[in-house]
Scaffold this motif. Structure first.
Motif, PDB file in Angstrom:
ATOM      1  N   PHE A 136       1.990 -10.646 -34.911  1.00  0.00           N
ATOM      2  CA  PHE A 136       1.872  -9.328 -34.287  1.00  0.00           C
ATOM      3  C   PHE A 136       3.178  -8.884 -33.618  1.00  0.00           C
ATOM      4  O   PHE A 136       3.255  -7.765 -33.120  1.00  0.00           O
ATOM      5  N   LEU A 137       4.184  -9.748 -33.586  1.00  0.00           N
ATOM      6  CA  LEU A 137       5.460  -9.365 -32.988  1.00  0.00           C
ATOM      7  C   LEU A 137       6.164  -8.353 -33.879  1.00  0.00           C
ATOM      8  O   LEU A 137       6.217  -8.509 -35.099  1.00  0.00           O
ATOM      9  N   ARG A 138       6.722  -7.323 -33.275  1.00  0.00           N
ATOM     10  CA  ARG A 138       7.366  -6.260 -34.036  1.00  0.00           C
ATOM     11  C   ARG A 138       8.891  -6.343 -34.008  1.00  0.00           C
ATOM     12  O   ARG A 138       9.570  -5.563 -34.658  1.00  0.00           O
ATOM     13  N   GLU A 139       9.432  -7.308 -33.239  1.00  0.00           N
ATOM     14  CA  GLU A 139      10.875  -7.475 -33.157  1.00  0.00           C
ATOM     15  C   GLU A 139      11.226  -8.953 -33.281  1.00  0.00           C
ATOM     16  O   GLU A 139      10.435  -9.829 -32.906  1.00  0.00           O
ATOM     17  N   ASN A 140      12.386  -9.228 -33.805  1.00  0.00           N
ATOM     18  CA  ASN A 140      12.905 -10.595 -33.797  1.00  0.00           C
ATOM     19  C   ASN A 140      13.278 -10.968 -32.362  1.00  0.00           C
ATOM     20  O   ASN A 140      13.603 -10.097 -31.551  1.00  0.00           O
ATOM     21  N   GLY A 141      13.253 -12.251 -32.073  1.00  0.00           N
ATOM     22  CA  GLY A 141      13.569 -12.636 -30.705  1.00  0.00           C
ATOM     23  C   GLY A 141      13.916 -14.095 -30.552  1.00  0.00           C
ATOM     24  O   GLY A 141      13.569 -14.943 -31.391  1.00  0.00           O
ATOM     25  N   VAL A 142      14.632 -14.383 -29.460  1.00  0.00           N
ATOM     26  CA  VAL A 142      14.996 -15.752 -29.086  1.00  0.00           C
ATOM     27  C   VAL A 142      14.721 -15.925 -27.601  1.00  0.00           C
ATOM     28  O   VAL A 142      15.017 -15.030 -26.796  1.00  0.00           O
ATOM     29  N   THR A 143      14.147 -17.053 -27.233  1.00  0.00           N
ATOM     30  CA  THR A 143      13.870 -17.382 -25.829  1.00  0.00           C
ATOM     31  C   THR A 143      14.431 -18.759 -25.514  1.00  0.00           C
ATOM     32  O   THR A 143      14.257 -19.701 -26.292  1.00  0.00           O
ATOM     33  N   ILE A 144      15.098 -18.880 -24.375  1.00  0.00           N
ATOM     34  CA  ILE A 144      15.588 -20.162 -23.872  1.00  0.00           C
ATOM     35  C   ILE A 144      15.141 -20.282 -22.421  1.00  0.00           C
ATOM     36  O   ILE A 144      15.412 -19.392 -21.614  1.00  0.00           O
ATOM     37  N   GLY A 145      14.440 -21.375 -22.102  1.00  0.00           N
ATOM     38  CA  GLY A 145      13.941 -21.540 -20.739  1.00  0.00           C
ATOM     39  C   GLY A 145      13.869 -22.989 -20.318  1.00  0.00           C
ATOM     40  O   GLY A 145      13.893 -23.903 -21.153  1.00  0.00           O
ATOM     41  N   ALA A 146      13.786 -23.210 -19.012  1.00  0.00           N
ATOM     42  CA  ALA A 146      13.690 -24.562 -18.469  1.00  0.00           C
ATOM     43  C   ALA A 146      13.008 -24.517 -17.108  1.00  0.00           C
ATOM     44  O   ALA A 146      13.029 -23.498 -16.410  1.00  0.00           O
ATOM     45  N   SER A 147      12.391 -25.644 -16.754  1.00  0.00           N
ATOM     46  CA  SER A 147      11.750 -25.803 -15.451  1.00  0.00           C
ATOM     47  C   SER A 147      12.337 -27.009 -14.735  1.00  0.00           C
ATOM     48  O   SER A 147      12.931 -27.896 -15.375  1.00  0.00           O
ATOM     49  N   GLY A 148      12.170 -27.050 -13.434  1.00  0.00           N
ATOM     50  CA  GLY A 148      12.586 -28.199 -12.644  1.00  0.00           C
ATOM     51  C   GLY A 148      11.384 -28.796 -11.932  1.00  0.00           C
ATOM     52  O   GLY A 148      10.779 -28.140 -11.083  1.00  0.00           O
ATOM     53  N   ILE A 149      11.015 -30.024 -12.285  1.00  0.00           N
ATOM     54  CA  ILE A 149       9.839 -30.666 -11.694  1.00  0.00           C
ATOM     55  C   ILE A 149      10.263 -31.508 -10.498  1.00  0.00           C
ATOM     56  O   ILE A 149      10.980 -32.504 -10.643  1.00  0.00           O
ATOM     57  N   ILE A 150       9.819 -31.108  -9.330  1.00  0.00           N
ATOM     58  CA  ILE A 150      10.060 -31.861  -8.098  1.00  0.00           C
ATOM     59  C   ILE A 150       8.718 -32.460  -7.687  1.00  0.00           C
ATOM     60  O   ILE A 150       7.831 -31.751  -7.213  1.00  0.00           O
ATOM     61  N   SER A 151       8.557 -33.766  -7.893  1.00  0.00           N
ATOM     62  CA  SER A 151       7.247 -34.393  -7.709  1.00  0.00           C
ATOM     63  C   SER A 151       7.336 -35.603  -6.788  1.00  0.00           C
ATOM     64  O   SER A 151       8.371 -36.266  -6.697  1.00  0.00           O
ATOM     65  N   LYS A 152       6.218 -35.865  -6.125  1.00  0.00           N
ATOM     66  CA  LYS A 152       6.089 -37.030  -5.253  1.00  0.00           C
ATOM     67  C   LYS A 152       4.713 -37.656  -5.448  1.00  0.00           C
ATOM     68  O   LYS A 152       3.718 -36.950  -5.634  1.00  0.00           O
ATOM     69  N   ILE A 153       4.677 -38.981  -5.429  1.00  0.00           N
ATOM     70  CA  ILE A 153       3.415 -39.713  -5.457  1.00  0.00           C
ATOM     71  C   ILE A 153       3.395 -40.648  -4.256  1.00  0.00           C
ATOM     72  O   ILE A 153       4.314 -41.448  -4.071  1.00  0.00           O
ATOM     73  N   ALA A 154       2.372 -40.538  -3.437  1.00  0.00           N
ATOM     74  CA  ALA A 154       2.213 -41.408  -2.260  1.00  0.00           C
ATOM     75  C   ALA A 154       1.153 -42.463  -2.553  1.00  0.00           C
ATOM     76  O   ALA A 154       0.162 -42.195  -3.251  1.00  0.00           O
ATOM     77  N   TYR A 155       1.354 -43.650  -2.003  1.00  0.00           N
ATOM     78  CA  TYR A 155       0.444 -44.776  -2.234  1.00  0.00           C
ATOM     79  C   TYR A 155       0.148 -45.474  -0.913  1.00  0.00           C
ATOM     80  O   TYR A 155       1.035 -45.638  -0.073  1.00  0.00           O
ATOM     81  N   GLN A 156      -1.115 -45.898  -0.760  1.00  0.00           N
ATOM     82  CA  GLN A 156      -1.510 -46.731   0.383  1.00  0.00           C
ATOM     83  C   GLN A 156      -2.362 -47.883  -0.123  1.00  0.00           C
ATOM     84  O   GLN A 156      -3.352 -47.673  -0.838  1.00  0.00           O
ATOM     85  N   ALA A 157      -1.960 -49.108   0.249  1.00  0.00           N
ATOM     86  CA  ALA A 157      -2.688 -50.307  -0.171  1.00  0.00           C
ATOM     87  C   ALA A 157      -4.003 -50.413   0.586  1.00  0.00           C
ATOM     88  O   ALA A 157      -4.165 -49.862   1.683  1.00  0.00           O
ATOM     89  N   PRO A 158      -4.984 -51.124   0.013  1.00  0.00           N
ATOM     90  CA  PRO A 158      -6.257 -51.330   0.720  1.00  0.00           C
ATOM     91  C   PRO A 158      -6.042 -52.115   2.010  1.00  0.00           C
ATOM     92  O   PRO A 158      -5.061 -52.834   2.167  1.00  0.00           O
ATOM     93  N   GLU A 159      -6.992 -51.960   2.936  1.00  0.00           N
ATOM     94  CA  GLU A 159      -6.969 -52.765   4.155  1.00  0.00           C
ATOM     95  C   GLU A 159      -7.254 -54.231   3.788  1.00  0.00           C
ATOM     96  O   GLU A 159      -7.931 -54.508   2.802  1.00  0.00           O
ATOM     97  N   PRO A 160      -6.721 -55.212   4.554  1.00  0.00           N
ATOM     98  CA  PRO A 160      -6.068 -55.037   5.858  1.00  0.00           C
ATOM     99  C   PRO A 160      -4.579 -54.712   5.781  1.00  0.00           C
ATOM    100  O   PRO A 160      -3.964 -54.427   6.794  1.00  0.00           O
ATOM    101  N   SER A 161      -4.003 -54.752   4.574  1.00  0.00           N
ATOM    102  CA  SER A 161      -2.564 -54.499   4.477  1.00  0.00           C
ATOM    103  C   SER A 161      -2.233 -53.067   4.882  1.00  0.00           C
ATOM    104  O   SER A 161      -1.468 -52.844   5.819  1.00  0.00           O
ATOM    105  N   GLY A 162      -2.791 -52.117   4.174  1.00  0.00           N
ATOM    106  CA  GLY A 162      -2.525 -50.713   4.465  1.00  0.00           C
ATOM    107  C   GLY A 162      -1.096 -50.278   4.222  1.00  0.00           C
ATOM    108  O   GLY A 162      -0.679 -49.220   4.689  1.00  0.00           O
ATOM    109  N   ALA A 163      -0.328 -51.093   3.486  1.00  0.00           N
ATOM    110  CA  ALA A 163       1.072 -50.770   3.232  1.00  0.00           C
ATOM    111  C   ALA A 163       1.181 -49.459   2.455  1.00  0.00           C
ATOM    112  O   ALA A 163       0.323 -49.123   1.644  1.00  0.00           O
TER     113      ALA A 163
END
Length: 413
Positions: free
Chosen positions: A58-85
């Protein structure tokens, strides 16, 4: 005991790759990210190569697209008690990208090429957390190359399909519960290249100017690793131990990246407002276990296998775009992504849980031929605790968030 120890050494390699699938990198277009990553039931420009090849006609024109994303991610972890580290990942910024080009062979037949990164991740736990014998760092890269053809059968109906060739690589590092004469822990590094093939097909139907529908199917891709390298360092010099971890070991393995079936709809109540809704079914049940075959015995065995038993999952998306003027558009969206990881199978490579995503974005026309799209996506995964161990994981509580800005340039000719 021998099998369990072997699983600790190598069992997490392709589970890390599955993490990238479980974290399926849905960042295929800045315009569509701004709209909650909807796009199957509407025309999305050149990114129809990814979202619905049927709409590309359904596109009526030729085209080019260039794109990028930046993923800034964090994962936190807590050990089971009694350690809780506690521990926190120190992940570098990920940079998934996409490049699309569409050219009209005729009024009804269009050809396109897409290069995009639907799977990829880096997780760095470091060497000081209590799960370092399961994972310290994982880097996964995957690039899909998709030549595509699309044909407009009638003024209301279009079909399209593309062949997918996937290439990628994975690198995993972890400590081993062995110390050399200097007190340093042994280390295992696994490195391999992978490739696979698949396809992407779609149907697009636009019965009126106010309503459109789409159905797309991205096939499963079996990523095959052949001759991957297993490298051991700081192994104790005792012949009885060193001989169990031979130099020059290679491995073969296959990882299924799941098929995705998406139904989408678009509503245009006014000329300036577009609302899109997508529902996706992801066939994660294809991922039942990991198996590694080795070129020589590692700790007394020439293979290792770990259960994963993923379940199929659904993704629900909604988004909108409003043209404020002829040159400026505002976008917003949201989605809910159910996790495929069942209880007892949570690992540091896939500390996955149900995800909520909120996005905003805008588009601006710099000229008749050149435009820019910008987006921002916030992902919040539910806090999840898993105390059982059916897959070599580390029991505890995990919490993940991500902040993802992105930008793209579009050129029409």
């Amino acid at each position: 005991m021998k099998k369990k120890f072997l699983a600790l050494i190598v069992g997490s390699l392709l589970s890390g790759a599955a993490m990238a699938g479980g974290y399926q990198v849905n960042l295929a277009s800045q315009r569509q990210i701004g709209m909650g990553h909807t796009g199957t039931g509407i025309t999305t420009g050149t990114s129809s190569i990814f979202f619905n090849p049927g709409a590309m006609s359904f596109l009526r024109e030729n085209g080019v697209t260039i794109g990028a994303s930046g993923i800034i991610s964090k994962i936190a972890y807590q050990a089971p008690e009694p350690s809780g580290a506690t521990a926190m990942t120190d992940n570098p910024t990920g940079t998934p990208f996409h490049v699309y080009g569409v050219f009209g062979i005729s009024d009804k037949l269009k050809a396109g090429l897409g290069v995009y990164t639907p799977f990829g991740s880096t997780v760095n736990w470091g060497n000081d957390w209590n799960g370092r014998f399961a994972l310290s760092e994982l880097t996964l890269q995957a690039i899909f190359i998709q030549p595509t053809l699309s044909y407009q059968i009638t003024d209301q109906l279009g079909i399209g399909a593309g062949f997918v060739y996937a290439i990628g690589g994975v690198n995993l590092q972890r400590d081993l519960p062995l110390q050399n004469s200097e007190g340093a822990y042994a280390n295992a590094e696994l490195d391999g290249k992978a490739n696979g093939v698949g396809f992407n097909a779609g149907i697009f139907f636009k019965p009126s100017e106010q309503l459109s529908f789409g159905l797309s199917y991205r096939s499963k891709v079996d990523m095959k690793v052949s001759g991957g390298d297993v490298t051991f360092s700081n192994i104790p010099t005792s012949p009885a131990i060193a001989g169990r971890f031979p130099a020059g070991t290679e491995f073969d393995a296959t990882l299924p990246l799941p098929a995705t079936l998406t139904l989408g709809a678009g509503f245009m109540p006014t000329q300036d407002l577009t609302i899109a809704v997508d529902v996706s079914h992801v066939g994660w049940s294809a991922y039942k276990s990991l198996r590694f075959d080795y070129s020589q015995d590692v700790n007394g065995s020439n293979f290792a296998e770990n259960a994963r038993n993923y379940k199929d999952a659904y993704i629900y998306r909604i988004g909108g775009e409003y043209n404020v003027s002829d040159v400026f558009a505002l976008r917003a969206g949201a989605y809910y992504d159910g996790t495929p990881v069942q209880e007892g199978y949570l690992t540091p490579e896939t500390p996955d849980s149900d995800s909520r995503g909120l996005s905003v974005g805008f588009g601006y026309k710099l000229s008749d031929d050149l435009s820019v799209d910008a987006s921002f996506l916030y992902i919040n995964k539910k806090k999840r605790t898993d105390a059982s161990d059916l897959s070599g994981g580390i029991a505890g509580t995990y919490k993940s968030v991500a902040y993802i800005p992105g930008i793209a340039l579009n050129y029409k000719f």
